[in-house]
Write a protein that holds these residues in place. Sequence first.
Motif, PDB file in Angstrom:
ATOM      1  N   HIS A  63      14.642  -7.419  -8.203  1.00  0.00           N
ATOM      2  CA  HIS A  63      15.697  -7.784  -9.150  1.00  0.00           C
ATOM      3  C   HIS A  63      16.470  -9.009  -8.687  1.00  0.00           C
ATOM      4  N   GLU A  64      15.849  -9.804  -7.835  1.00  0.00           N
ATOM      5  CA  GLU A  64      16.463 -11.040  -7.369  1.00  0.00           C
ATOM      6  C   GLU A  64      15.751 -12.227  -7.997  1.00  0.00           C
ATOM      7  N   SER A  65      16.453 -13.340  -8.065  1.00  0.00           N
ATOM      8  CA  SER A  65      15.897 -14.520  -8.725  1.00  0.00           C
ATOM      9  C   SER A  65      14.882 -15.251  -7.849  1.00  0.00           C
ATOM     10  N   GLY A  66      15.001 -15.109  -6.537  1.00  0.00           N
ATOM     11  CA  GLY A  66      14.082 -15.788  -5.639  1.00  0.00           C
ATOM     12  C   GLY A  66      12.730 -15.101  -5.576  1.00  0.00           C
ATOM     13  N   THR A  67      11.803 -15.703  -4.889  1.00  0.00           N
ATOM     14  CA  THR A  67      10.468 -15.131  -4.730  1.00  0.00           C
ATOM     15  C   THR A  67      10.240 -14.748  -3.277  1.00  0.00           C
ATOM     16  N   TRP A  68       9.476 -13.688  -3.098  1.00  0.00           N
ATOM     17  CA  TRP A  68       9.155 -13.204  -1.767  1.00  0.00           C
ATOM     18  C   TRP A  68       7.838 -13.832  -1.334  1.00  0.00           C
ATOM     19  N   THR A  69       7.884 -14.529  -0.222  1.00  0.00           N
ATOM     20  CA  THR A  69       6.678 -15.163   0.295  1.00  0.00           C
ATOM     21  C   THR A  69       6.031 -14.251   1.328  1.00  0.00           C
ATOM     22  N   ALA A  70       4.827 -13.837   1.028  1.00  0.00           N
ATOM     23  CA  ALA A  70       4.121 -12.926   1.931  1.00  0.00           C
ATOM     24  C   ALA A  70       3.704 -13.651   3.199  1.00  0.00           C
ATOM     25  N   GLY A  71       3.922 -13.008   4.338  1.00  0.00           N
ATOM     26  CA  GLY A  71       3.480 -13.557   5.599  1.00  0.00           C
ATOM     27  C   GLY A  71       1.996 -13.324   5.799  1.00  0.00           C
ATOM     28  N   GLU A  72       1.456 -13.898   6.847  1.00  0.00           N
ATOM     29  CA  GLU A  72       0.023 -13.800   7.114  1.00  0.00           C
ATOM     30  C   GLU A  72      -0.431 -12.364   7.301  1.00  0.00           C
ATOM     31  N   HIS A  73       0.333 -11.576   8.055  1.00  0.00           N
ATOM     32  CA  HIS A  73      -0.070 -10.199   8.336  1.00  0.00           C
ATOM     33  C   HIS A  73       0.058  -9.321   7.095  1.00  0.00           C
ATOM     34  N   GLU A  74       1.107  -9.559   6.310  1.00  0.00           N
ATOM     35  CA  GLU A  74       1.248  -8.798   5.068  1.00  0.00           C
ATOM     36  C   GLU A  74       0.093  -9.078   4.122  1.00  0.00           C
ATOM     37  N   GLU A  75      -0.260 -10.330   3.971  1.00  0.00           N
ATOM     38  CA  GLU A  75      -1.341 -10.684   3.055  1.00  0.00           C
ATOM     39  C   GLU A  75      -2.672 -10.107   3.531  1.00  0.00           C
ATOM     40  N   ALA A  76      -2.900 -10.117   4.840  1.00  0.00           N
ATOM     41  CA  ALA A  76      -4.133  -9.535   5.376  1.00  0.00           C
ATOM     42  C   ALA A  76      -4.184  -8.037   5.088  1.00  0.00           C
ATOM     43  N   LEU A  77      -3.039  -7.374   5.205  1.00  0.00           N
ATOM     44  CA  LEU A  77      -2.987  -5.940   4.925  1.00  0.00           C
ATOM     45  C   LEU A  77      -3.192  -5.662   3.444  1.00  0.00           C
ATOM     46  N   ARG A  78      -2.618  -6.494   2.600  1.00  0.00           N
ATOM     47  CA  ARG A  78      -2.800  -6.326   1.155  1.00  0.00           C
ATOM     48  C   ARG A  78      -4.265  -6.503   0.774  1.00  0.00           C
ATOM     49  N   GLN A  79      -4.904  -7.525   1.310  1.00  0.00           N
ATOM     50  CA  GLN A  79      -6.308  -7.763   0.994  1.00  0.00           C
ATOM     51  C   GLN A  79      -7.187  -6.626   1.505  1.00  0.00           C
ATOM     52  N   ALA A  80      -6.882  -6.110   2.698  1.00  0.00           N
ATOM     53  CA  ALA A  80      -7.651  -4.985   3.232  1.00  0.00           C
ATOM     54  C   ALA A  80      -7.507  -3.761   2.340  1.00  0.00           C
ATOM     55  N   THR A  81      -6.316  -3.561   1.813  1.00  0.00           N
ATOM     56  CA  THR A  81      -6.068  -2.431   0.910  1.00  0.00           C
ATOM     57  C   THR A  81      -6.861  -2.589  -0.375  1.00  0.00           C
ATOM     58  N   LEU A  82      -6.863  -3.777  -0.931  1.00  0.00           N
ATOM     59  CA  LEU A  82      -7.548  -4.015  -2.199  1.00  0.00           C
ATOM     60  C   LEU A  82      -9.067  -3.971  -2.053  1.00  0.00           C
ATOM     61  N   GLN A  83      -9.567  -4.283  -0.880  1.00  0.00           N
ATOM     62  CA  GLN A  83     -11.016  -4.314  -0.681  1.00  0.00           C
ATOM     63  C   GLN A  83     -11.609  -2.942  -0.399  1.00  0.00           C
ATOM     64  N   ALA A  84     -10.767  -1.950  -0.170  1.00  0.00           N
ATOM     65  CA  ALA A  84     -11.248  -0.604   0.157  1.00  0.00           C
ATOM     66  C   ALA A  84     -11.356   0.261  -1.092  1.00  0.00           C
ATOM     67  N   THR A  85     -12.428   1.028  -1.176  1.00  0.00           N
ATOM     68  CA  THR A  85     -12.514   2.029  -2.245  1.00  0.00           C
ATOM     69  C   THR A  85     -11.741   3.282  -1.858  1.00  0.00           C
ATOM     70  N   ASP A  86     -11.587   3.492  -0.540  1.00  0.00           N
ATOM     71  CA  ASP A  86     -10.908   4.678  -0.023  1.00  0.00           C
ATOM     72  C   ASP A  86      -9.885   4.243   1.022  1.00  0.00           C
ATOM     73  N   VAL A  87      -8.640   4.647   0.819  1.00  0.00           N
ATOM     74  CA  VAL A  87      -7.566   4.348   1.766  1.00  0.00           C
ATOM     75  C   VAL A  87      -7.158   5.651   2.443  1.00  0.00           C
ATOM     76  N   VAL A  88      -7.193   5.656   3.765  1.00  0.00           N
ATOM     77  CA  VAL A  88      -6.844   6.852   4.538  1.00  0.00           C
ATOM     78  C   VAL A  88      -5.575   6.556   5.329  1.00  0.00           C
TER      79      VAL A  88
END
Length: 207
Positions: A63-88
């Motif tokens: 709910h803020e006007s600015g944008t959140w810039t994802a860091g390198e580790h966050e983006e790597a974690l997001r991509q790993a999550t999206l690439q998995a069919t199963d998250v444990v």
Amino acid sequence: MTTPNAAPTGPDRSFLFVLGSSRPDGNTEILARAAAAQLPSDVRQEWVDLSRLPLPDFQDGRHESGTWTAGEHEEALRQATLQATDVVIASPLYWYTLSAQAKRYLDYWSGWLTVPGSDFEERMAGRTLWGVTVMADHDEGVADGLVTALHHSAAYLRMHFGGVLFGNGSRPGQVRNDDRAMVRAKSFFQGPAALARFPSQEQPARP
């Protein structure tokens, strides 16, 4: 948008194991690896130890006007999550729920849902969420809070939920003496994973 009725199976599956313990090689990780060892060799596995990942606390900027810039580790974690069919999510039971590290990971899901142009919600639908936890108490009912958190997170994203693999232990390596847990680990990921649904079947407010 249609959500698959059946969870992915066969060699197309890929597992992301998210370790949420503050102790390396802890009981929960031991149990998770025992279960993972039963997966077919052609099923990809990726392991992420949140305690070793320099990830800042989640900042809710929806709910803020600015944008959140994802860091390198966050983006790597997001991509790993999206690439998995199963998250444990492998988290010890801390104060009757997920560890701080595991909860922070789920908090990041909230941010990934609202990034401009994000397709996180659409891509997570139909995948499967699993849980692994080890606790000192022999009564699995004390972990209801952890189970509910995982199940409802899966339901919100229209994911399948494979349940939680429970183990008992407190001292390092003690879960290896839990014969029941070790037996269940052998077939845990072969079990059914039904589409998670809220009791009311109503979609709640975004977490």
